[in-house]
Scaffold this active site. Sequence first.
Site, PDB file in Angstrom:
ATOM      1  N   SER A 163      60.198  30.929  10.546  1.00 52.61           N
ATOM      2  CA  SER A 163      61.455  30.199  10.615  1.00 52.61           C
ATOM      3  C   SER A 163      62.514  31.027   9.909  1.00 52.61           C
ATOM      4  O   SER A 163      62.196  31.978   9.191  1.00 52.61           O
ATOM      5  CB  SER A 163      61.318  28.825   9.947  1.00 52.61           C
ATOM      6  OG  SER A 163      62.578  28.167   9.849  1.00 52.61           O
ATOM      7  N   ARG A 164      63.778  30.674  10.129  1.00 49.01           N
ATOM      8  CA  ARG A 164      64.829  31.356   9.377  1.00 49.01           C
ATOM      9  C   ARG A 164      64.856  30.887   7.927  1.00 49.01           C
ATOM     10  O   ARG A 164      65.532  31.467   7.090  1.00 49.01           O
ATOM     11  CB  ARG A 164      66.181  31.123  10.052  1.00 49.01           C
ATOM     12  CG  ARG A 164      66.332  31.890  11.367  1.00 49.01           C
ATOM     13  CD  ARG A 164      67.600  31.540  12.104  1.00 49.01           C
ATOM     14  NE  ARG A 164      67.616  30.157  12.557  1.00 49.01           N
ATOM     15  CZ  ARG A 164      68.583  29.616  13.284  1.00 49.01           C
ATOM     16  NH1 ARG A 164      69.619  30.346  13.626  1.00 49.01           N
ATOM     17  NH2 ARG A 164      68.529  28.363  13.661  1.00 49.01           N
ATOM     18  N   LYS A 167      59.642  26.767  28.012  1.00 47.24           N
ATOM     19  CA  LYS A 167      60.561  26.893  29.142  1.00 47.24           C
ATOM     20  C   LYS A 167      61.977  26.529  28.691  1.00 47.24           C
ATOM     21  O   LYS A 167      62.152  25.738  27.753  1.00 47.24           O
ATOM     22  CB  LYS A 167      60.068  26.018  30.307  1.00 47.24           C
ATOM     23  CG  LYS A 167      59.744  24.567  29.933  1.00 47.24           C
ATOM     24  CD  LYS A 167      60.980  23.735  29.809  1.00 47.24           C
ATOM     25  CE  LYS A 167      60.731  22.369  29.261  1.00 47.24           C
ATOM     26  NZ  LYS A 167      61.970  21.702  28.834  1.00 47.24           N
ATOM     27  N   ASP A 192      66.822  22.262  30.796  1.00 48.65           N
ATOM     28  CA  ASP A 192      65.902  21.533  29.925  1.00 48.65           C
ATOM     29  C   ASP A 192      65.088  20.478  30.657  1.00 48.65           C
ATOM     30  O   ASP A 192      63.888  20.333  30.407  1.00 48.65           O
ATOM     31  CB  ASP A 192      66.680  20.876  28.780  1.00 48.65           C
ATOM     32  CG  ASP A 192      65.780  20.563  27.598  1.00 48.65           C
ATOM     33  OD1 ASP A 192      65.336  19.410  27.482  1.00 48.65           O
ATOM     34  OD2 ASP A 192      65.504  21.475  26.804  1.00 48.65           O
TER      35      ASP A 192
END
Length: 332
Positions: free
Chosen positions: A42-43, A103, A184
């Site tokens: 993660s950041r 996706k 999405d």
Amino acid sequence: MTATDETADTFGWGIAATGSIAETVGRVIAAEPGMRIAAVGSRSKDRAAEFAAKVGGGTAYGSYADMIADPAVDAVYVATPHAQHRAIVEAAIAARKPVLCEKPLGVTFAEAEALVAQARAADVFLMEAMWMRFNPLIQRVQATVESGALGEVRSVSASLGFPVPYVPQHRLWNPALGGGALLDLGIYPVALAYLLLGSPDSMAAVGVLGPSGVDAETALLLGWKGGARAMLETSLVGMLPMTATVVGTKGRIDIAPAFQETTHISVYTYGADFRPAVPEEFRIDSSSEAYAAQAREVRDCVRAGRVESRIMPLDATLGVLRILEDARSSLG
């Protein structure tokens, strides 16, 4: 295997992201025999550590690059917002780590095409996480169509959409994050039609854009030579039925909502009088098995030395994204 001696018999996953879909898939992986969460990237290292604690382990890293570099990681699962997929997938391919990417693989066809080309050139496994294809009932639909039991498929109809409150920063409304209904949600109806009928010969789209400029709702009409068609809908502003129906010359299949994660299908076949027989009903307890099957497919392909999945081939990923891009372009 690159794992330590203590875990050499397990397949170690590195998870890039700490959101809800990453947690759902991470819990499935952690519960799957022969698999484990090896690392989380993660950041924020704190968020990575919190996530690792939720899903049952894994070394926490404050960057995706450090997670990918962990020798205990046998494959990388990318579950970040769409716009971040390319950089992480490219880094994993460069490190020769197999990749399962949520996706859509890219926010544009060119982006996805470049990633596929890189993976193929490097002989590194890459697969889009289209979990719908791994649902046992969707696989039954596909097998029924391929067997000829429905005769010639004439139409596929499917819809997926629900109201999402307009917040400009939300990933579904933010163009910088690859927002919009088509990428999405609409990807599922298009993917179903593509699975059963292949690449269409024509496409028409109508829809509207939201205040931020992303597609808010779209209806698609796809056509194939010979007259087969698909009527598909997606929306961020309306509650759609979220069902799907496949109609052939000898029968039809109704897929219960939400069709992309269905637990119930009804298969009708017609007699000489063209009246439908009592349907065959097929049910599963939970669609989450598709997540496990998807993860097993990655592991099995990697261990067998295959760089593409036969269930979710890269050409299908590109074919679906081409349709979505054409639809988005037609809406402006």
